[in-house]
Enzyme design. Structure first.
Site, PDB file in Angstrom:
ATOM      1  N   ARG A  50      16.556   1.540   2.050  1.00 55.01           N
ATOM      2  CA  ARG A  50      16.530   1.687   0.492  1.00 55.01           C
ATOM      3  C   ARG A  50      17.080   3.213   0.055  1.00 55.01           C
ATOM      4  O   ARG A  50      17.825   2.781  -0.621  1.00 55.01           O
ATOM      5  CB  ARG A  50      15.841   1.019  -0.309  1.00 55.01           C
ATOM      6  CG  ARG A  50      16.331   1.077  -1.906  1.00 55.01           C
ATOM      7  CD  ARG A  50      14.723   0.683  -2.598  1.00 55.01           C
ATOM      8  NE  ARG A  50      13.078   0.028  -1.259  1.00 55.01           N
ATOM      9  CZ  ARG A  50      12.610  -1.317  -2.405  1.00 55.01           C
ATOM     10  NH1 ARG A  50      13.504  -1.615  -3.148  1.00 55.01           N
ATOM     11  NH2 ARG A  50      11.563  -1.678  -1.388  1.00 55.01           N
ATOM     12  N   ASP A  92      19.816  -2.555  -1.384  1.00 54.36           N
ATOM     13  CA  ASP A  92      19.362  -2.752  -2.061  1.00 54.36           C
ATOM     14  C   ASP A  92      18.858  -4.431  -2.177  1.00 54.36           C
ATOM     15  O   ASP A  92      19.794  -4.641  -2.550  1.00 54.36           O
ATOM     16  CB  ASP A  92      18.886  -2.293  -3.742  1.00 54.36           C
ATOM     17  CG  ASP A  92      17.400  -3.121  -4.344  1.00 54.36           C
ATOM     18  OD1 ASP A  92      17.303  -3.533  -3.600  1.00 54.36           O
ATOM     19  OD2 ASP A  92      17.910  -2.460  -5.544  1.00 54.36           O
ATOM     20  N   PHE A  93      18.180  -5.206  -0.949  1.00 45.23           N
ATOM     21  CA  PHE A  93      18.583  -6.370  -0.705  1.00 45.23           C
ATOM     22  C   PHE A  93      17.998  -7.726  -1.954  1.00 45.23           C
ATOM     23  O   PHE A  93      18.997  -8.036  -2.101  1.00 45.23           O
ATOM     24  CB  PHE A  93      17.171  -6.756   0.510  1.00 45.23           C
ATOM     25  CG  PHE A  93      16.953  -5.871   1.631  1.00 45.23           C
ATOM     26  CD1 PHE A  93      18.207  -4.990   2.282  1.00 45.23           C
ATOM     27  CD2 PHE A  93      16.358  -6.060   2.288  1.00 45.23           C
ATOM     28  CE1 PHE A  93      18.157  -4.633   3.303  1.00 45.23           C
ATOM     29  CE2 PHE A  93      15.540  -4.735   3.369  1.00 45.23           C
ATOM     30  CZ  PHE A  93      16.878  -3.883   4.038  1.00 45.23           C
ATOM     31  N   LYS A 181       6.433 -13.191  26.130  1.00 46.79           N
ATOM     32  CA  LYS A 181       5.989 -12.361  26.374  1.00 46.79           C
ATOM     33  C   LYS A 181       5.828 -12.864  28.354  1.00 46.79           C
ATOM     34  O   LYS A 181       6.183 -13.831  28.461  1.00 46.79           O
ATOM     35  CB  LYS A 181       4.493 -13.280  26.523  1.00 46.79           C
ATOM     36  CG  LYS A 181       4.252 -12.037  25.240  1.00 46.79           C
ATOM     37  CD  LYS A 181       2.579 -12.424  24.700  1.00 46.79           C
ATOM     38  CE  LYS A 181       2.427 -11.129  24.009  1.00 46.79           C
ATOM     39  NZ  LYS A 181       1.999 -10.251  23.695  1.00 46.79           N
ATOM     40  N   ASP A 234      -2.491 -16.665  10.325  1.00 42.93           N
ATOM     41  CA  ASP A 234      -1.905 -15.113  11.858  1.00 42.93           C
ATOM     42  C   ASP A 234      -1.589 -15.842  12.887  1.00 42.93           C
ATOM     43  O   ASP A 234      -0.446 -15.300  14.104  1.00 42.93           O
ATOM     44  CB  ASP A 234      -2.599 -13.947  11.835  1.00 42.93           C
ATOM     45  CG  ASP A 234      -2.377 -12.818  11.818  1.00 42.93           C
ATOM     46  OD1 ASP A 234      -0.816 -12.412  11.760  1.00 42.93           O
ATOM     47  OD2 ASP A 234      -3.055 -12.378  12.165  1.00 42.93           O
ATOM     48  N   HIS A 239       1.770 -18.288  17.082  1.00 40.68           N
ATOM     49  CA  HIS A 239       1.652 -18.148  18.894  1.00 40.68           C
ATOM     50  C   HIS A 239       0.774 -19.297  19.966  1.00 40.68           C
ATOM     51  O   HIS A 239       1.079 -19.474  20.776  1.00 40.68           O
ATOM     52  CB  HIS A 239       1.013 -16.578  19.025  1.00 40.68           C
ATOM     53  CG  HIS A 239       1.119 -15.983  18.467  1.00 40.68           C
ATOM     54  ND1 HIS A 239       2.577 -16.255  18.179  1.00 40.68           N
ATOM     55  CD2 HIS A 239       0.284 -14.515  17.554  1.00 40.68           C
ATOM     56  CE1 HIS A 239       2.755 -14.520  17.284  1.00 40.68           C
ATOM     57  NE2 HIS A 239       1.848 -14.260  16.458  1.00 40.68           N
ATOM     58  N   LYS A 339     -10.262 -11.871  15.777  1.00 38.92           N
ATOM     59  CA  LYS A 339     -10.041 -10.239  15.881  1.00 38.92           C
ATOM     60  C   LYS A 339     -11.252  -9.992  16.357  1.00 38.92           C
ATOM     61  O   LYS A 339     -12.932 -10.239  16.438  1.00 38.92           O
ATOM     62  CB  LYS A 339      -9.917  -9.761  14.592  1.00 38.92           C
ATOM     63  CG  LYS A 339      -8.758 -10.958  13.632  1.00 38.92           C
ATOM     64  CD  LYS A 339      -7.350  -9.702  14.936  1.00 38.92           C
ATOM     65  CE  LYS A 339      -5.917  -9.697  13.265  1.00 38.92           C
ATOM     66  NZ  LYS A 339      -4.995 -10.686  14.554  1.00 38.92           N
TER      67      LYS A 339
HETATM   68  N1  LIG Z   1       4.802  -4.867  11.533  1.00 42.10           N
HETATM   69  C1  LIG Z   1       4.882  -5.368  12.953  1.00 42.10           C
HETATM   70  O1  LIG Z   1       4.114  -5.016  14.281  1.00 42.10           O
HETATM   71  C2  LIG Z   1       4.803  -7.365  12.239  1.00 42.10           C
HETATM   72  C3  LIG Z   1       5.318  -7.328  11.891  1.00 42.10           C
HETATM   73  N2  LIG Z   1       6.400  -9.579  11.594  1.00 42.10           N
HETATM   74  C4  LIG Z   1       6.986  -9.623  10.684  1.00 42.10           C
HETATM   75  O2  LIG Z   1       8.556  -8.459  10.411  1.00 42.10           O
HETATM   76  C5  LIG Z   1       8.593  -8.281   8.881  1.00 42.10           C
HETATM   77  C6  LIG Z   1       8.444  -6.765   8.882  1.00 42.10           C
HETATM   78  O3  LIG Z   1       7.801  -6.280   8.264  1.00 42.10           O
HETATM   79  P1  LIG Z   1       7.358  -4.513   8.661  1.00 42.10           P
HETATM   80  O4  LIG Z   1       8.335  -4.007   9.490  1.00 42.10           O
HETATM   81  O5  LIG Z   1       5.793  -4.904   9.164  1.00 42.10           O
HETATM   82  O6  LIG Z   1       7.218  -4.255   7.090  1.00 42.10           O
HETATM   83  P2  LIG Z   1       7.667  -3.053   6.184  1.00 42.10           P
HETATM   84  O7  LIG Z   1       7.144  -3.230   5.251  1.00 42.10           O
HETATM   85  O8  LIG Z   1       6.940  -1.285   7.351  1.00 42.10           O
HETATM   86  O9  LIG Z   1       8.823  -2.917   6.519  1.00 42.10           O
HETATM   87  C7  LIG Z   1      10.065  -4.009   5.556  1.00 42.10           C
HETATM   88  C8  LIG Z   1      10.881  -3.143   5.237  1.00 42.10           C
HETATM   89  O10 LIG Z   1      11.790  -3.461   4.144  1.00 42.10           O
HETATM   90  C9  LIG Z   1      12.083  -2.862   3.331  1.00 42.10           C
HETATM   91  N3  LIG Z   1      12.796  -3.624   1.897  1.00 42.10           N
HETATM   92  C10 LIG Z   1      11.580  -4.568   1.132  1.00 42.10           C
HETATM   93  N4  LIG Z   1      12.611  -4.663   0.167  1.00 42.10           N
HETATM   94  C11 LIG Z   1      13.780  -3.921   0.570  1.00 42.10           C
HETATM   95  C12 LIG Z   1      14.106  -4.020  -0.199  1.00 42.10           C
HETATM   96  N5  LIG Z   1      14.978  -5.055  -1.412  1.00 42.10           N
HETATM   97  N6  LIG Z   1      16.020  -3.153  -0.542  1.00 42.10           N
HETATM   98  C13 LIG Z   1      15.879  -2.662   0.750  1.00 42.10           C
HETATM   99  N7  LIG Z   1      14.796  -2.252   2.077  1.00 42.10           N
HETATM  100  C14 LIG Z   1      13.845  -3.344   1.180  1.00 42.10           C
HETATM  101  C15 LIG Z   1      11.146  -2.294   2.654  1.00 42.10           C
HETATM  102  O11 LIG Z   1      11.554  -0.893   2.226  1.00 42.10           O
HETATM  103  P3  LIG Z   1      10.891   0.134   1.168  1.00 42.10           P
HETATM  104  O12 LIG Z   1       9.857   1.101   2.393  1.00 42.10           O
HETATM  105  O13 LIG Z   1      11.399   1.083   0.953  1.00 42.10           O
HETATM  106  O14 LIG Z   1      10.021  -0.996   0.257  1.00 42.10           O
HETATM  107  C16 LIG Z   1      10.510  -0.942   4.221  1.00 42.10           C
HETATM  108  O15 LIG Z   1      11.242  -0.659   5.167  1.00 42.10           O
HETATM  109  C17 LIG Z   1       7.397  -8.976   8.358  1.00 42.10           C
HETATM  110  O16 LIG Z   1       8.273 -10.194   7.924  1.00 42.10           O
HETATM  111  C18 LIG Z   1       6.150  -8.908   8.945  1.00 42.10           C
HETATM  112  O17 LIG Z   1       5.564 -10.429   8.510  1.00 42.10           O
HETATM  113  C19 LIG Z   1       5.983  -9.576  12.277  1.00 42.10           C
HETATM  114  C20 LIG Z   1       5.268  -9.707  13.310  1.00 42.10           C
HETATM  115  C21 LIG Z   1       4.900  -7.736  13.931  1.00 42.10           C
HETATM  116  O1  LIG Z   2       1.121 -11.794  15.179  1.00 37.32           O
HETATM  117  C1  LIG Z   2       0.439 -11.113  14.914  1.00 37.32           C
HETATM  118  O2  LIG Z   2       0.342 -11.005  16.989  1.00 37.32           O
HETATM  119  C2  LIG Z   2      -0.932  -9.656  17.226  1.00 37.32           C
HETATM  120  C3  LIG Z   2      -0.882  -9.911  18.827  1.00 37.32           C
HETATM  121  O3  LIG Z   2      -0.508  -9.929  19.462  1.00 37.32           O
HETATM  122  P1  LIG Z   2      -0.012  -9.473  20.366  1.00 37.32           P
HETATM  123  O4  LIG Z   2       1.394  -9.650  21.176  1.00 37.32           O
HETATM  124  O5  LIG Z   2      -1.054  -7.728  20.604  1.00 37.32           O
HETATM  125  O6  LIG Z   2      -0.656 -10.717  21.467  1.00 37.32           O
HETATM  126  C4  LIG Z   2      -1.841  -9.498  15.997  1.00 37.32           C
HETATM  127  O7  LIG Z   2      -2.485  -8.510  16.463  1.00 37.32           O
HETATM  128  C5  LIG Z   2      -1.363  -9.960  15.100  1.00 37.32           C
HETATM  129  O8  LIG Z   2      -1.934 -10.118  13.969  1.00 37.32           O
HETATM  130  C6  LIG Z   2      -0.383 -10.958  14.818  1.00 37.32           C
HETATM  131  O9  LIG Z   2       0.330 -10.561  13.370  1.00 37.32           O
END
Ligand SMILES: NC(=O)C1=CN([C@@H]2O[C@H](COP(=O)(O)OP(=O)(O)OC[C@H]3O[C@@H](n4cnc5c(N)ncnc54)[C@H](OP(=O)(O)O)[C@@H]3O)[C@@H](O)[C@H]2O)C=CC1
Ligand SMILES: O=C1O[C@H](COP(=O)(O)O)[C@@H](O)[C@H](O)[C@H]1O
Length: 489
Positions: A50, A92-93, A181, A234, A239, A339
């Site tokens: 964004r 903007d998605f 993994k 989760d 998993h 957890k």
């Molecule tokens: N983080 C992790 O370790 C893990 C994440 N996931 C999954 O991955 C996905 C992403 O997670 P995560 O990275 O943590 O989430 P974040 O919220 O950190 O990242 C999502 C990004 O999408 C952007 N975004 C949201 N809405 C819009 C929009 N309308 N236009 C442009 N950009 C937008 C956000 O930008 P802005 O900040 O500007 O809103 C943000 O940078 C989720 O589905 C999550 O469940 C799965 C496993 C692990």
């Molecule tokens: O997807 C998820 O996985 C992690 C655990 O992943 P791991 O590779 O560290 O075993 C978990 O902590 C998180 O809650 C869940 O969303």
């Protein structure tokens, strides 16, 4: 054929490039593939997000992230190559009309596009509409969907429909990072490249199986997200069921996506339903309370930052899963995940049946069963517990329990531990869907998980407390003790 021989140059578009997942996992994974020379030299990485940024600013952010999240020292030459692939696209998605800007950017690039949806699933539909609006969806393109795919069968159907209106199933890559993994992949090798195991992998030889995925972390600042999910959604729905499927499936004809997914799906479909009538004997849910981890006090779930103190969300689940088919009838698979358990520790323990008759009674009154332990993480390895004669001249045969231990870190000392996202990203670039979850699998898994979640709701079963730093509530011990068995600690 090398990996690059089958990989066409592509535009790798990360939606949510500045988000947590992208910064911690996706960009470092792509960097590591760059180190290994596994990305087509003409491919580009397009970060869509964004904020307004110049390309130089985006590159600076990416470099900072690589410095933070890549464990090894960065290689300057590789960094330069990697940076030259980067493109930044402000977007903007939710605004379909803004996707024409993305179309202009992609027009100068490669024909094949990989659209990685690294955002909340609620936005997947909007992105698809935007791509369609700008005429950016072609048959050769791929779409990658992050979990969670819904929080129930109904919502997963909705998310899948929003994407399948624009992308076919053979273009869709649903991530379950456990499938990337090393040790989970090794289940295929262990089972199907060793006749010792493949010939003894059924109800005739195996008494029961335990799968433990213990995490020492708590909620890590994501209380809001986690509280709407809980450990069942989760970790178990995705998993743990994937691990269970690989462990229990019939031998696939080959390693193609079609063959592997069909066999995994059959396992999930054969899971005996758990519902309000049998929930009490088949499943336990827990919630951590204040406790101690590695000598330090840690708050309970309801005392975490942002917590709602009335939450009934589970942070621990134990289940006696049963697979109603020819191979597994009568063999329980005990699943356990939580957890704030004492340590990060994931393993599968396959308990074989005891020998039918003991001819060593004089030195060992009760012969133990062989146990195959597959250590998923950390300290990855495979261990087989077996009986052995104690060397010596004693007149009476003396025997003892011993183990064959294949520790991966000792055996493959020169090998770097590859992160799951590296493996999965490579498979996406190569267009191989074997390590991704089919829509049918996701939906079958939700049917089974929903029934358990509904049963907890119907019976008003609250999660049982367990102290942070312990192995879960006492009732999880009873779950397995009722069958005269115990968890391996
Ligand atoms: N983080 C992790 O370790 C893990 C994440 N996931 C999954 O991955 C996905 C992403 O997670 P995560 O990275 O943590 O989430 P974040 O919220 O950190 O990242 C999502 C990004 O999408 C952007 N975004 C949201 N809405 C819009 C929009 N309308 N236009 C442009 N950009 C937008 C956000 O930008 P802005 O900040 O500007 O809103 C943000 O940078 C989720 O589905 C999550 O469940 C799965 C496993 C692990
Ligand atoms: O997807 C998820 O996985 C992690 C655990 O992943 P791991 O590779 O560290 O075993 C978990 O902590 C998180 O809650 C869940 O969303």
């Amino acid at each position: 054929m090398s990996n690059l021989d089958c990989q066409s140059a592509s535009e790798i578009v990360i939606f949510g490039a500045l988000g947590d997942l992208s910064r911690r996992k996706l960009l470092p994974a792509l960097y590591q593939l760059e180190v290994c020379g596994l990305i087509n030299e003409n491919s580009r990485i397009v970060g869509a997000a964004r904020p307004e940024h110049t390309l130089e600013e985006f590159k600076t952010i990416v470099l900072e992230n690589l410095n933070t999240f890549v464990k090894e020292q960065l290689n300057d030459e590789v960094v330069t190559r990697f940076m030259n692939r980067l493109v930044y696209q402000e977007l903007d998605f939710k605004d379909s009309s803004s996707f024409t800007k993305l179309a202009d950017t992609l027009a100068t690039g490669n024909d094949t596009r990989i659209y990685y949806f690294s955002t909340a699933p609620s936005i997947f539909g909007d992105i698809c509409k935007g791509l369609h609006h700008a005429d950016l969806i072609q048959d050769q393109d791929r779409v990658v969907m992050e979990k969670p795919i819904g929080h129930s069968l109904e919502s997963s159907i909705d998310i899948n429909n929003q994407v399948s209106d624009y992308f076919k199933e053979n273009q869709t890559y649903r991530i379950d990072h456990y499938l990337g993994k090393e040790t989970v992949l090794n289940l295929l090798v262990l089972r199907f490249a060793n006749s010792l195991f493949s010939n003894n992998w059924d109800r005739d030889s195996i008494d029961h199986v335990q799968i433990t995925v213990a995490e020492s972390v708590g909620i890590e600042g994501r209380w809001g997200f986690y509280d709407g999910a809980g450990q069942m959604r989760d970790m178990v729905q995705n998993h743990m069921l994937q691990v269970l499927s690989l462990l229990a499936m019939e031998p696939p004809a080959d390693l193609s996506a079609e063959s592997v997914r069909i066999e995994k799906l059959k396992v999930v479909k054969a899971l005996k339903p758990i519902n309000k009538d049998n929930i009490k004997e088949k499943a336990v849910r827990g919630q951590y309370s204040d406790g101690f981890l590695e000598g330090s006090a840690v708050p309970g779930y309801l005392n975490e930052e942002d917590a709602n103190e009335n939450s009934n969300t589970e942070t621990f689940v134990a289940i006696k899963a049963e697979i109603d088919n020819w191979r597994w009838t009568g063999v329980p698979f005990y699943l356990r995940t939580g957890k704030r358990m004492p340590k990060k520790h994931s393993e599968i323990v396959v308990h074989f049946k005891k020998p039918p008759h003991n001819i060593f009674k004089d030195s060992y009154s009760d012969l133990p069963a062989n146990k195959l332990t597959i250590r998923l993480q950390p300290d990855e390895g495979v261990e087989l517990q077996m009986m052995n004669k104690i060397p010596g001249i004693a007149s009476q045969m003396r025997i003892q329990e011993n183990k064959l231990d294949l520790s991966f870190s000792d055996t493959y000392q020169d090998q770097r531990v590859v992160d799951a996202y590296e493996r999965l990203m490579l498979e996406i670039l190569n267009g191989n869907q074997s390590l991704f979850v089919s829509r049918d699998e996701v939906e079958a898994a939700w049917i089974w998980a929903d029934s358990i979640i509904d049963a907890w709701k119907t019976t008003g079963e609250s999660p049982k407390p367990y102290a942070a730093g312990s192995w879960g509530p006492v009732s999880s011990i009873s779950l397995i003790a009722r069958d005269d068995r115990q968890w391996v600690e």
